[in-house]
Design an enzyme around this catalytic site. Structure first.
Site, PDB file in Angstrom:
ATOM      1  CD  GLU A  64      -5.491  -3.231  -4.020  1.00  0.00           C
ATOM      2  OE1 GLU A  64      -5.023  -4.361  -3.833  1.00  0.00           O
ATOM      3  OE2 GLU A  64      -4.887  -2.354  -4.680  1.00  0.00           O
ATOM      4  CG  ASP A 116      -4.568 -15.062  -4.467  1.00  0.00           C
ATOM      5  OD1 ASP A 116      -4.819 -13.854  -4.613  1.00  0.00           O
ATOM      6  OD2 ASP A 116      -3.409 -15.510  -4.515  1.00  0.00           O
TER       7      ASP A 116
END
Ligand code: ADE
Length: 231
Positions: A13, A199
């Protein structure tokens, strides 16, 4: 000049952000490395906090106490919770809550932190606006402003997802944002959470996460880099 704290839970990230950063020094504290330097004309402190609410809370308090950050940005990936949100979309926090806080046997509704005035922590409007504009500029998917719901769980079932949507009004689920928000609230420091969806937080979440985590993490990082030009 203002100093911006940037928190990601995982290395993935922070890859793009650190690649653009001029790192002046590193500071070790509490088994965690804080990268101090600049991105463009902004002072930044970047930290990989690790996964979960406790790690995130600890790093946020250190950013505030030891580095006197003026604002905190949390960047990363999340599971989609609200209807119409899919992989590749972006959620910018309007606010954040901890979905695994539950003292309902004692009378407080689930999600409410007993004996506190606030359980839903509001992001700073100025940061929301800059993040939204940055996201709309650099991301092709949808950008939505919504509620980030956080807990120490990877959400991978339709049943739980529906609960997070219907009981807590969540837009996306992740594992750090509301802890960061909570600490920022306690210290009156503005924050925003930016999450790219990896997701759908359902029975297929593990497979989708494995496939899209890195791309989604990069997308969130690109938004932060664009944002920093306009803060
Ligand atoms: N981060 C990315 N996807 C997630 C999910 N489904 N649950 C919790 N955190 C996540």
């Amino acid at each position: 000049m203002k100093t911006i704290g940037i928190i990601g839970a995982m290395d993935e990230e922070l890859v793009l952000i650190k690649a653009d950063m001029n790192i002046e020094k590193t500071v070790e504290k509490a088994k965690t490395t804080f990268f101090v330097g600049t991105i463009g004309d902004k002072n930044v402190v970047v930290v990989r906090c690790g996964i979960g609410k406790v790690n995130a809370a600890m790093c946020t308090q250190i950013l505030i106490d030891d580095f006197s950050v003026d604002a905190v940005i949390n960047t990363g990936v999340a599971g989609a919770v609200a209807d119409g949100i899919t992989v590749g979309d972006v959620i910018i926090s309007k606010d954040a809550l901890q979905h695994d806080m539950d003292c309902s046997p004692l009378g407080d509704p689930a999600g409410v932190i007993p004996r506190m005035n606030e359980s839903i922590f509001k992001a700073a409007d100025s940061l929301i606006n800059v993040a939204k504009a940055a996201s709309e500029k650099v991301i092709s998917g949808k950008t939505a402003i919504g509620r980030v719901v956080s807990g120490d769980q990877f959400i991978a079932s339709s049943e739980t997802k529906v609960k997070l949507r219907d009981v807590f009004g969540g837009s996306c689920a992740e594992m750090e944002g509301a802890a960061i928000a909570h600490i920022c609230y306690m210290n009156a420091v503005p924050f925003v959470v930016i999450r790219n969806i990896s997701d759908s937080a359902d029975g297929n979440a593990d497979v989708s996460y494995a496939e899209f985590c890195v791309t989604a993490a990069d997308h969130s990082g690109r938004i932060v880099l664009e944002m920093l030009k306009n803060i």
